[in-house]
Design a protein around this motif. Structure first.
Motif, mmCIF file in Angstrom:
data_model
loop_
_atom_site.group_PDB
_atom_site.id
_atom_site.type_symbol
_atom_site.label_atom_id
_atom_site.label_comp_id
_atom_site.label_asym_id
_atom_site.label_seq_id
_atom_site.Cartn_x
_atom_site.Cartn_y
_atom_site.Cartn_z
ATOM 1 N N ASP A 1 0.828 -1.207 0.000
ATOM 2 C CA ASP A 1 0.000 0.000 0.000
ATOM 3 C C ASP A 1 0.865 1.261 0.000
ATOM 4 O OD1 ASP A 1 -2.273 1.535 0.124
ATOM 5 O OD2 ASP A 1 -2.949 0.790 2.069
ATOM 6 N N ASP A 2 0.322 2.352 -0.472
ATOM 7 C CA ASP A 2 0.984 3.659 -0.423
ATOM 8 C C ASP A 2 2.360 3.628 -1.077
ATOM 9 O OD1 ASP A 2 -1.242 4.259 1.055
ATOM 10 O OD2 ASP A 2 -0.204 4.485 2.953
ATOM 11 N N ASP B 1 0.496 5.371 -4.523
ATOM 12 C CA ASP B 1 -0.092 6.326 -3.594
ATOM 13 C C ASP B 1 -0.772 7.486 -4.325
ATOM 14 O OD1 ASP B 1 -0.167 6.887 -0.561
ATOM 15 O OD2 ASP B 1 0.272 8.842 -1.477
ATOM 16 N N GLU C 1 -4.408 4.733 -6.767
ATOM 17 C CA GLU C 1 -5.312 5.222 -5.729
ATOM 18 C C GLU C 1 -5.642 6.693 -5.940
ATOM 19 O OE1 GLU C 1 -4.557 3.285 -1.519
ATOM 20 O OE2 GLU C 1 -2.916 4.607 -2.060
HETATM 21 CA CA CA Z 1 -3.131 3.672 0.246
#
Ligand code: CA
Ligand code: C2E
Ligand code: CA
Ligand code: CA
Length: 279
Positions: free
Chosen positions: A179-180, A202, A236
């Motif tokens: 993630d990110d 991200d 995202e």
């Molecule tokens: Ca994220």
């Protein structure tokens, strides 16, 4: 001079005291949040860019307290991590998201996945693997319906445990998502050390795609890295049609963001994305 010193000093104290009060208030109310049913999950669609189908959802935690109102997860997750409550909260999230997904799984195509955010403290628990496997059995879901999202930061500590856990979970068929991506200190070394299934770019890269050439080049490069490593790539924070067009053109796999759908409660998600047959 002494007066102004005194008042600035007392202002500082007051300020600190206020912060402390706020934090301990948050902490004590969070203690009760689970028992009082104040926690819930929202679901945000994950869209397969080539087919425009909704192929999954990310579960996002929500806390509504009668006194404090809606408290965003950024405000209370770190607190819950510091005092250990994240274990119970994390279990609530796993239970709720998996039982909900089990209901949807009867209707949706079986490439649907639920993405769940996992805290480092959960991963570090040696019983985590069995716990997740038990829950999948309990709700009669295949492991492939579950993706666990972990952030770069958490892997810094306890590398061996993290390595072992990620590998075991993947052997069960559970997908692991980084993630990110791009915001941590050592994004690339994570890709070197661990094997992931998915890479989430991200939001900070997507945000200014339209005006910023540098962000466009970085996003292109991140997508290319993901592709080279056979990872599924998710962008995202896609909010505009131009951002959608850009990641589409660069052959990003999935999109997530307000452009496709905001996080919403289970009932809304079901009404909007589950019963409606997507083209
Ligand atoms: Ca994220
Ligand atoms: P995240 O995992 O990076 O989640 C994405 C965040 O971006 C969510 O914020 C989501 O509401 C927001 N978002 C999605 N699309 C857009 C968009 O198009 N524009 C903008 N501006 N924002 C968008 P949220 O729900 O406030 O969650 C914040 C963070 O809290 C999450 O970041 C995640 O790190 C953490 N979190 C949320 N739920 C959980 C959970 O169940 N467990 C754990 N451990 N952490 C969670
Ligand atoms: Ca996430
Ligand atoms: Ca984040």
């Amino acid at each position: 001079i002494s007066k102004s010193n005194g008042s600035s000093h007392s202002f500082f104290n007051q300020h600190t005291q206020q912060n402390l009060n706020l934090r301990s208030q948050l902490e004590s109310r969070l203690m009760d949040a689970l028992n009082k049913n104040e926690l819930s999950l929202n679901y945000q669609p994950l869209v397969h860019l080539k087919t425009q189908r909704v192929v999954g959802a990310e579960a996002l935690l929500r806390w509504h307290n009668p006194v404090l109102g809606n408290v965003p997860p950024d405000k209370f997750i770190s607190l819950a991590e510091r005092n250990g409550q994240i274990i119970d909260i994390g279990n609530f999230v796993l239970h709720t998201a998996l039982s909900q997904t089990a209901k949807w799984y009867k209707t949706v195509e079986h490439d649907f996945k639920i993405a769940i955010n996992i805290s480092p403290l959960q991963i570090r628990n040696p019983r985590f693997i069995d716990h997740v496997a038990d829950l999948l059995k309990l709700y009669q879901l295949p492991a492939t319906a579950l993706e666990l999202e972990i952030t770069e930061g958490l892997l810094l500590q306890d590398e061996h445990i993290a390595h072992f856990t990620i590998q075991k979970l993947q052997q069960l068929g559970i997908k692991i998502s980084l993630d990110d991506f791009g915001t941590g200190y050592s994004s690339l070394s994570y890709l070197q050390k661990y094997s992931f299934n998915t890479l989430k770019i991200d939001r900070c890269f997507i945000k200014k795609l339209e005006e910023n050439k540098q962000d466009r080049e970085l996003t292109k490069t991140i997508i290319a890295i993901g592709k080279k490593l056979n990872l599924e790539v998710i962008a995202e924070g896609v909010e505009t049609i131009n951002q959608d067009a850009f990641i589409r053109k660069e052959r990003c796999d999935l999109g997530q963001g307000y452009f496709y759908g905001k996080p919403m409660n289970a009932e809304q998600f079901e009404r909007t994305f589950i019963h409606k047959k997507c083209t």
